[in-house]
Design an enzyme around this catalytic site. Structure first.
Site, PDB file in Angstrom:
ATOM      1  N   GLY A 639      86.323  -2.603  53.429  1.00 27.99           N
ATOM      2  CA  GLY A 639      85.519  -1.753  54.302  1.00 27.99           C
ATOM      3  C   GLY A 639      84.105  -2.257  54.369  1.00 27.99           C
ATOM      4  N   GLY A 642      76.813   0.454  56.868  1.00 25.48           N
ATOM      5  CA  GLY A 642      75.413   0.078  56.929  1.00 25.48           C
ATOM      6  C   GLY A 642      74.851  -0.227  55.551  1.00 25.48           C
ATOM      7  CE1 TYR A 643      79.111   0.770  51.709  1.00 24.91           C
ATOM      8  CE2 TYR A 643      78.914   2.400  53.471  1.00 24.91           C
ATOM      9  CZ  TYR A 643      79.698   1.599  52.655  1.00 24.91           C
ATOM     10  OH  TYR A 643      81.043   1.635  52.800  1.00 24.91           O
ATOM     11  N   GLY A 644      76.510  -1.655  53.081  1.00 28.18           N
ATOM     12  CA  GLY A 644      77.066  -2.851  52.479  1.00 28.18           C
ATOM     13  C   GLY A 644      78.575  -2.853  52.590  1.00 28.18           C
ATOM     14  CB  VAL A 646      84.193  -0.787  50.484  1.00 33.09           C
ATOM     15  CG1 VAL A 646      84.984  -0.087  49.384  1.00 33.09           C
ATOM     16  CG2 VAL A 646      83.126   0.136  51.040  1.00 33.09           C
ATOM     17  CE  LYS A 660      78.648   3.690  49.363  1.00 36.10           C
ATOM     18  NZ  LYS A 660      78.703   5.133  49.630  1.00 36.10           N
ATOM     19  CG  ASP A 756      78.882  10.532  57.949  1.00 40.41           C
ATOM     20  OD1 ASP A 756      78.953   9.337  57.613  1.00 40.41           O
ATOM     21  OD2 ASP A 756      78.955  10.902  59.131  1.00 40.41           O
TER      22      ASP A 756
END
Ligand SMILES: *[C@@H]1O[C@H](CO)[C@@H](O)[C@H](O)[C@H]1NC(C)=O
Ligand SMILES: *[C@@H]1O[C@H](CO)[C@@H](O)[C@H](O)[C@H]1NC(C)=O
Ligand SMILES: *[C@@H]1O[C@H](CO)[C@@H](O)[C@H](O)[C@H]1NC(C)=O
Ligand SMILES: *[C@@H]1O[C@H](CO)[C@@H](O)[C@H](O)[C@H]1NC(C)=O
Length: 965
Positions: A639, A642-644, A646, A660, A756
């Protein structure tokens, strides 16, 4: 807050004033009006800037003469907001087209009446509501008025009768009531509109009788489309005076009495539809109507008779529908020999004897339906290769017909689609499509074309649709063959619909001005469809401009809408940044003293008091995680956000985990990271993805979660997850995820708002247990007293609670809203936003308040669960979803209440499936033949923007600056 707003206004005024001085091309009143409209609209084109002059720049969609704005054209820009009184300041405006903006609405301001020069007013496909202001009657220059497909209510203002230049009047598909205003004394009425050619009033709740005065020889109408209203009483005999009529559509009303013989004077008629009324007597001899292409008299209360012989003389007929009107005797063979005939529909009559179709069949005949009659035998020439349906006739009892196709449900016609076979298996990236012209990918201009009174009903007719294609590219001055038609369908109203995509001459994109030109040409009927298609209207899909599309521009405009004052804001922001920077320099020294709370702890694993207080979560070294993911190899990537990224990882003890890894630039501060893992480690519930551990060292931040094997709910809904989700499984998934959320809201200490919720954040394990994932945006409720938190808006477009979005007041009810959207996804398998249509609005429209049966929902139900369409539980589920997506948070249920409701539905479903499962299928025939939902087989057009839309830095969501003590 208040102070801030007025300060902003002041600055805005200063800016506007100073620009006036600087440019001065645009008349100051017009400039002020436009800038005011702009400040209240989201998603205006990027050329619209507070810092530029509208006529001088110029802004897209704006045209001026001598500094005065004459055109305001913004169709399908995805504009959100209201049309305010300020529009009345644009007193030189001639063309106003803001159609196909589904989130543009509110009431139509009375100040519209000030636009005395206005010639075109086009508002179709928005969400305007309330009454049509009577001031509209002041627009004496108006030639084109399209208010269709909105939510207008109340009656038609009689002042429309004053619009003596009107050519096109479209009020269709609203909630208008009352009767059609007729002049009396000095009061005007629509009978004054002697220059109008089009009355399109279909799909409203208009009532009363058809007043004879309206049907006078003064009128020059060619299209009178009044179907699907509540008109009653007789058809006046003055109908015969309307010699110019080409289309007369009065079906689906409550008209009674005989059809007046005077109707036979209307020799120019192409389409006559009187179906679904309560008409009586004998049908007059319609032989004089030699231009008739389509005749539908079905479902009336006419006196029983044999098939009238005049039927067999209408040589222009393409479609003949005479269902359920007590016709008896033999079906005249000549009927099938008519030169143009395509479809003969005679279901539910009392025809008997042998069906004899003769030998000289019409070349185009392709559908004959005579179900529910008393036919005992059939004599069909072997050269005929169209369909015949004789289900429910005595003939089907005979042994020799028992396996005959005539007695079986037959395949529907394969709808036309522009051929792309010569393009081979080329596929296009998201939101692009293949141009049939040269087999290259581009961003098409596209929309839904609706034909309300087609002369033919054969949606497989290649020649007809190819003519439509060539008329489109030639009239709209596109390159030959740059039109792609798909998803052609006959709607429940017997209208023909088609998705139409137009491709640019060259390159990937149309320019903004081309998009506006095409939209306007289609909206104001500059483009004319081939005659057989009859009148059309066009609901355009928002165009994917460069940089907008799946990500930023238009959406980030939305994100800053609350402060949508464009350029000025930038200036102000720059000033603030400068001040901030000064402050920061001072603080930097203090901050340096405050060491990273993890510094000593992170590497050595020593608890120095500032270590996070974890419940069950484990600390991993970076080396460990690196090893267990094969050095973060691409193969293990599962996966990305925006954070990075997985990764899937295999711990030494054999446990599979999802890791993650925050990317550079999206790390949070040590304090926030600590807060987050403390939060996550406290949450333990079977329906929540659990935190296994974390890593914080070597400049890396990683979170280790339990691995959930079966992918996301979204993947499984679109068939990419390999699980077949039947209705029961969907209910169980809904229940599981609702329980997870309810836990966060009501049982976690302090309560947690997820922020979210979406179908890609609901994961399914081996036994299809739903697990809510990604608490990345979660917000503790601890720091609030009154149950809500004021915070920067974050979330995912399509799931975002509108009230939260407007007020920035976050509460648990925002999650309830998002969860409601997920429930609608479970029903439809659709993305919340697909090609500019918003699922919440679509469903709300589909099941109007006067539709107790929710029959409008049928077309939207995921074909995979269509057999449940009549399931009471499914309706209850939709009802519950609609409660969750109430505009006002206070009207939404709590997650606990949602859990209880779903439990009841599931319980009842248990009970009923045990007794009725035998005949629950096929309520709607073969699901595979239903029109495919537009673009359903493509990837989402608007992808998950949670990581970049409301968070312009692309950084990890916790952005708040934490003041060091
Ligand atoms: C618009 O109306 C004015 C009178 O109000 C008239 O003088 C003018 O010619 C009209 N323009 C058009 C294009 O009809
Ligand atoms: C037609 O409208 C006029 C004016 O409103 C009214 O006086 C008359 O009664 C109406 N006729 C019918 C048949 O409703
Ligand atoms: C309708 O037709 C009848 C019979 O032909 C005639 O008497 C009557 O005047 C006609 N009505 C109108 C309004 O033309
Ligand atoms: C068909 O029906 C008509 C009237 O209902 C009847 O007179 C006639 O005899 C029937 N014909 C056959 C072949 O059954």
């Amino acid at each position: 807050m208040r102070g801030q707003v007025s300060c902003r206004l002041l600055l805005l005024l200063l800016c506007v004033t100073s620009l006036q001085v600087a440019y001065g091309v645009t008349n100051s009143q017009d400039a002020a009006a436009l800038k005011s409209l702009m400040s209240q609209w989201q998603n205006v084109p990027s050329s619209w800037k507070q810092s530029t002059d509208p006529c001088d720049a110029p802004w897209d969609g704006i045209q001026c003469t001598n500094g005065r704005v004459t055109h305001l054209l913004l169709p399908a820009m995805n504009i959100k907001g209201k049309l305010t009184d300020d529009v009345g300041l644009l007193t030189e405006l001639q063309y106003l087209d803001i159609s196909s903006n589904p989130d543009l609405g509110g009431s139509l301001p009375a100040s519209i009446g000030k636009l005395q020069k206005l010639m075109n007013l086009i508002l179709q496909g928005c969400s305007f509501s309330g009454t049509i202001p009577s001031e509209i009657g002041n627009l004496r220059n108006l030639t084109f008025l399209a208010l269709n497909s909105n939510k207008f209510s109340g009656s038609i203002p009689y002042t429309i009768g004053l619009l003596s230049n009107l050519y096109w009047l479209d009020l269709a598909d609203n909630q208008l009531t009352g009767s059609i205003p007729i002049s009396s004394g000095t009061t005007p009425g629509l009978d004054f509109l002697v220059n109008t050619r089009h009355f399109h009033f279909n799909k409203n709740q208009l009532s009363g009788t058809l007043n004879a005065t309206l049907f006078s020889s003064n009128m020059n109408l060619i299209h009178m489309i009044f179907d699907s209203n509540n008109f009653s009483g007789p058809i006046p005999d003055t109908i015969g005076l309307m010699k110019t009529l080409e289309i007369l559509q009065l079906d689906n009303n409550q008209l009674s009495g005989n059809i007046p013989t005077n109707i036979t004077s209307l020799t120019g008629l192409n389409v006559l539809n009187l179906a679904n009324n309560q008409l009586t007597g004998l049908v007059p001899n319609l032989a004089p109507l030699t231009n008739l292409n389509s005749l539908d008299l079905s479902n009336n209360s006419f006196a029983s008779s044999t098939a009238p012989t005049w039927m067999t003389t209408l040589n222009s007929l393409y479609t003949l529908a005479m269902e359920n009107i007590q016709l008896t005797g033999q079906i005249p063979p000549k009927l099938f020999t008519l030169a143009q005939i395509q479809q003969v529909l005679l279901d539910s009559n009392r025809f008997n004897g042998t069906l004899d179709m003769g030998s000289n069949l019409g070349q185009n005949l392709e559908k004959v339906s005579i179900r529910n009659n008393s036919i005992t035998d059939a004599n069909v020439t072997s050269s005929y290769n169209g369909s015949i349906s004789l289900i429910n006739n005595p003939l089907c009892q005979l042994a020799k017909y028992s396996n005959n196709l005539y007695c079986q449900n037959q395949q529907n016609l394969t709808p036309y689609t522009t051929s792309l076979t010569r393009c081979g298996s080329t596929t296009c990236p998201n939101a692009q499509m293949l141009s049939p012209r040269n087999c290259t990918c581009a961003y098409p201009f596209s929309g839904l074309m609706v034909f309300r009174a087609p002369s033919f009903k054969d949606i497989s007719d290649t020649a007809m649709f190819q003519e439509l294609e060539s008329s489109l590219w030639s009239q709209l001055t596109l390159a030959p063959n740059s039109v792609y038609i798909s998803d052609v369908a006959i709607t429940g109203d017997k209208y023909i619909e088609a998705n139409v995509a137009l491709f640019p001459m060259s390159g990937l994109y149309f320019s903004a001005s081309d998009v506006i030109r095409l939209g306007f040409d289609l909206n104001n009927q500059t483009y004319q469809a081939p005659a057989m298609f009859g009148p059309y209207y066009f609901i355009q899909y928002p165009y994917q401009f460069p940089g907008s599309g799946s990500s930023s521009s238009s959406i980030s405009t939305a994100a800053i809408a609350g402060i949508a004052v464009g350029g000025c804001v930038v200036l102000i922001a720059l000033a603030l940044v400068a001040v901030y920077a000064l402050k920061q320099r001072r603080k930097a020294k203090e901050a340096a003293v405050l060491a990273n709370p993890f510094a000593s702890w992170g590497s050595g694993g020593k608890d120095d008091g500032s270590a996070p207080q974890l419940k069950g979560a484990k600390y991993f070294t970076f080396e460990e995680l690196k090893k267990c993911t094969g050095n973060f190899s691409e193969n293990n990537e599962i996966g990305q956000g925006g954070y990075g990224k997985v990764y899937k990882g295999y711990l030494a003890n054999g446990v599979v985990v999802a890791i993650k890894r925050a990317k550079q630039g999206s790390m949070q501060g040590a304090q926030e990271f600590k807060n987050e893992i403390e939060l996550l480690s406290r949450v333990h519930h079977k329906n929540l993805v659990g935190l296994v551990g974390f890593c914080y060292e070597q400049g890396e931040q990683l979170l280790v979660y339990e691995y959930v094997s079966n992918g996301t709910l979204r993947e499984n809904l679109v068939g990419k997850g390999g699980m077949h989700l039947d209705w029961r499984k969907r209910l169980q998934i809904a229940l599981g995820s609702a329980k997870g959320l309810a836990y966060l809201h009501e049982l976690a200490h302090p309560p947690i708002i997820h922020r979210d919720i979406k179908s890609t954040n609901i994961l399914l394990d081996d036994s299809l247990t739903a697990k809510v994932a990604d608490f990345g945006l979660s917000k503790l409720l601890a720091d609030t007293q009154k149950g809500h938190v004021s915070t920067q808006v974050k979330g995912t477009l399509g799931y975002l609670d509108p009230e939260y979005y407007m007020t920035q007041q976050l509460s648990e009810k925002s999650d309830v809203y998002s969860f409601g959207v997920v429930m609608l996804e479970l029903i439809t398998a659709r993305q919340p936003i697909e090609k500019g249509t918003y699922i919440v609005r679509e469903i709300k429209t589909a099941i109007d308040q006067y539709d107790q049966e929710y029959s409008g929902l049928r077309d939207m139900i995921d074909p995979k669960i269509l057999n449940q369409a009549k399931n009471i539980g499914l309706r209850k589920f939709v009802q519950l979803a609609l409660e969750c997506v109430q505009d006002s948070a206070s009207n939404r249920p709590s997650m606990n209440e949602v859990v209880k409701e779903i439990e009841i539905i599931l319980q009842n479903d248990d009970d009923s499936t045990r007794t009725t499962s035998v005949n629950s299928s096929n309520d709607f025939g073969n699901a595979a033949n239903l029109p495919k939902h537009p673009y359903s087989d493509q990837d989402p057009i608007i992808r998950d923007i949670s990581s970049n839309a409301f968070d312009s830095s692309g950084a990890y969501p916790y952005q708040a600056y934490i003041e060091p003590k």
